[in-house]
Design a protein around this motif. Structure first.
Motif, PDB file in Angstrom:
ATOM      1  N   VAL A 160     -11.797  14.725 -12.757  1.00 32.91           N
ATOM      2  CA  VAL A 160     -12.250  13.223 -12.440  1.00 32.91           C
ATOM      3  C   VAL A 160     -11.767  12.327 -13.365  1.00 32.91           C
ATOM      4  CG1 VAL A 160     -14.221  11.764 -12.622  1.00 32.91           C
ATOM      5  CG2 VAL A 160     -14.293  13.932 -11.292  1.00 32.91           C
ATOM      6  N   LEU A 161     -11.618  12.554 -14.611  1.00 34.54           N
ATOM      7  CA  LEU A 161     -11.125  11.828 -15.897  1.00 34.54           C
ATOM      8  C   LEU A 161      -9.737  11.578 -15.571  1.00 34.54           C
ATOM      9  CD1 LEU A 161     -12.428  13.197 -19.170  1.00 34.54           C
ATOM     10  CD2 LEU A 161     -13.109  11.115 -17.940  1.00 34.54           C
ATOM     11  N   TYR A 162      -8.814  12.336 -15.004  1.00 36.81           N
ATOM     12  CA  TYR A 162      -7.408  12.183 -14.759  1.00 36.81           C
ATOM     13  C   TYR A 162      -7.513  11.302 -13.613  1.00 36.81           C
ATOM     14  CZ  TYR A 162      -2.883  12.782 -12.594  1.00 36.81           C
ATOM     15  OH  TYR A 162      -1.326  12.821 -12.472  1.00 36.81           O
ATOM     16  N   ALA A 163      -8.278  11.265 -12.369  1.00 36.08           N
ATOM     17  CA  ALA A 163      -8.008  10.375 -11.439  1.00 36.08           C
ATOM     18  C   ALA A 163      -8.440   8.989 -11.637  1.00 36.08           C
ATOM     19  CB  ALA A 163      -9.203  11.129 -10.212  1.00 36.08           C
ATOM     20  N   LEU A 164      -9.349   9.063 -12.641  1.00 33.69           N
ATOM     21  CA  LEU A 164      -9.810   7.443 -13.061  1.00 33.69           C
ATOM     22  C   LEU A 164      -8.783   6.831 -13.936  1.00 33.69           C
ATOM     23  CD1 LEU A 164     -13.641   8.427 -14.250  1.00 33.69           C
ATOM     24  CD2 LEU A 164     -12.883   6.755 -12.291  1.00 33.69           C
ATOM     25  N   ALA A 165      -8.009   7.619 -14.698  1.00 37.07           N
ATOM     26  CA  ALA A 165      -7.208   7.299 -15.461  1.00 37.07           C
ATOM     27  C   ALA A 165      -5.930   6.864 -14.624  1.00 37.07           C
ATOM     28  CB  ALA A 165      -6.595   8.151 -16.470  1.00 37.07           C
ATOM     29  N   SER A 166      -5.618   7.536 -13.633  1.00 36.59           N
ATOM     30  CA  SER A 166      -4.667   7.275 -12.701  1.00 36.59           C
ATOM     31  C   SER A 166      -4.884   5.904 -11.991  1.00 36.59           C
ATOM     32  CB  SER A 166      -4.113   8.366 -11.745  1.00 36.59           C
ATOM     33  OG  SER A 166      -5.242   8.443 -10.901  1.00 36.59           O
TER      34      SER A 166
END
Length: 394
Positions: free
Chosen positions: A101-107
């Motif tokens: 989820v963190l990766y998706a939010l950062a992207s």
């Protein structure tokens, strides 16, 4: 106008909703296997194991709502994973859910929310390490911190690449619109200006000298025919893929005689002075030179009131130099309000790494000078210097 393909820069899983479901299912199965190791001898689960399992189900279920509520789901997975590790003694793989989820939010560019969630995760693990809970140690805190920093950084990089691609696409579209606008202006503007001059002459001579009026009308017919042909060729750039390609060649200095003939019909006396024995210019340079000469003749016939025009063309191994001089009064002091001819010529020259100067001549009239290099230099050419020896100058 072509549209660039940005699909490879999009957020992973966009348009593929089952990606979250697959990840949630895999993690849930792994958590179930890990929690199964805590079952008693008779296969009964403890209250802590049941609580941990229910929390894992809630966290994996929340992942399915990430697209609709990205930040809320992020906090839910972070806090839920923290609660799971408080009640479970098994170092299960549930941490993969908040990391994804963190990766998706950062992207997506939600860096503040990502950093806040990552800090909460690190603080929670650090508190567990200080309390001596389970397998949590300083090494685990260090490794988790490194993973979170890497995940957020990778997501931010992807977001940056997407933003750059979108900005480049917008810039390319703007440049394409500008290029088409220049082409239409040069083709339509030149033809309509010559028709306007010839129509004025025909009206003036209609009663005094009908034969001259007939000649002017014939010139209008020929000029409009040629203008329509060039307009169709220009609009061919906007054709659909399955349409037939235009067969008309790209205009160049080889067709300068047609421009001179059109200007002569409009009452201009045009002289051409060609020098140099360099190679044939590239197609882009040849087209730009043609359009600059075309626009200069249009301005001389329509705005300058000139009678004589001299075109000087010098070609060497590296560049093409053009000078167009007339004996008119030049543009109006207001600068031809609403016109874009000189600006368009300047943009053409600079797009090739060259430059263009348009100003009143030292002995009257108006002078346009342009330098068009055959290859784009590292830096655009500076403005004309006082000691600049212009081969196409007077």
């Amino acid at each position: 106008m072509p549209h660039p393909d940005l699909s490879r820069f999009r957020e992973p899983g966009v348009g593929v909703p089952h990606v979250e479901a697959a990840l949630a299912l895999v993690v849930l199965v792994l958590v179930g296997v890990a929690e199964g190791q805590r079952l008693g001898p008779n296969g009964q689960a403890s209250a802590a194991s049941v609580s941990a399992w229910l929390i894992a189900v809630a966290v994996c279920g929340a992942l399915l709502l990430r697209r609709r509520y990205p930040v809320a789901v992020g906090w839910c997975t972070v806090l839920g994973t923290g609660a799971y590790y408080l009640v479970s003694t098994v170092d299960g793989p549930l941490v993969l859910v908040p990391v994804a989820v963190l990766y998706a939010l950062a992207s997506q560019g939600r860096l503040r929310a990502c950093v806040a969630m990552a800090v909460v995760m690190v603080i929670g693990v650090s508190a567990g390490a200080l309390a001596g809970t389970g397998d949590i140690s300083g090494t685990a805190v260090f490794m988790l911190t490194g993973w979170l920093v890497a995940v957020v950084a990778l997501g931010a990089m992807r977001h940056g690449r997407l933003a750059y691609a979108e900005e480049h696409a917008r810039w390319s579209a703007a440049q394409e619109r500008l290029r088409i606008a220049r082409e239409l202006h040069d083709v339509v503007g030149h033809t309509m200006s010559m028709i306007n001059v010839q129509a004025s002459a025909a009206l003036h001579r209609l009663t005094k000298d009908p034969s001259q009026a007939e000649t002017a009308l014939a010139a209008i017919k020929e000029g409009s025919k040629e203008g329509l042909r060039e307009l169709r060729a220009t609009l061919g750039m906007l054709r659909q893929v399955d349409e037939e390609a235009p067969t008309a060649p790209t205009p160049g200095l080889a067709g300068i005689n047609d421009l001179i003939a059109s200007a002569t019909r409009a009452g201009l006396d045009v002289r051409v002075d060609e020098r140099g024995a360099g190679p044939s210019p590239p197609a882009a340079v040849d087209l730009a030179a043609y359009r600059i000469v075309q626009e200069s003749l249009t301005n001389a016939a329509r705005h300058s009131g000139a009678r004589h025009v001299t075109i000087r063309i010098h070609r060497d191994d590296r560049q093409l130099t053009i000078g167009i001089e007339d004996d008119g009064r030049g543009p109006a002091p207001a600068g031809n309000a609403g016109g874009t001819g000189i600006a368009g010529m300047t943009e053409r020259a600079r797009a090739l790494g060259g430059m263009l100067s348009a100003r009143p001549g030292p002995a009257g009239g108006f002078v346009v000078r342009a330098r068009l290099p055959f290859t784009v230099p590292d830096k655009p050419m500076d403005d004309w210097g006082a000691d600049d020896q212009d081969p196409a100058g007077g």
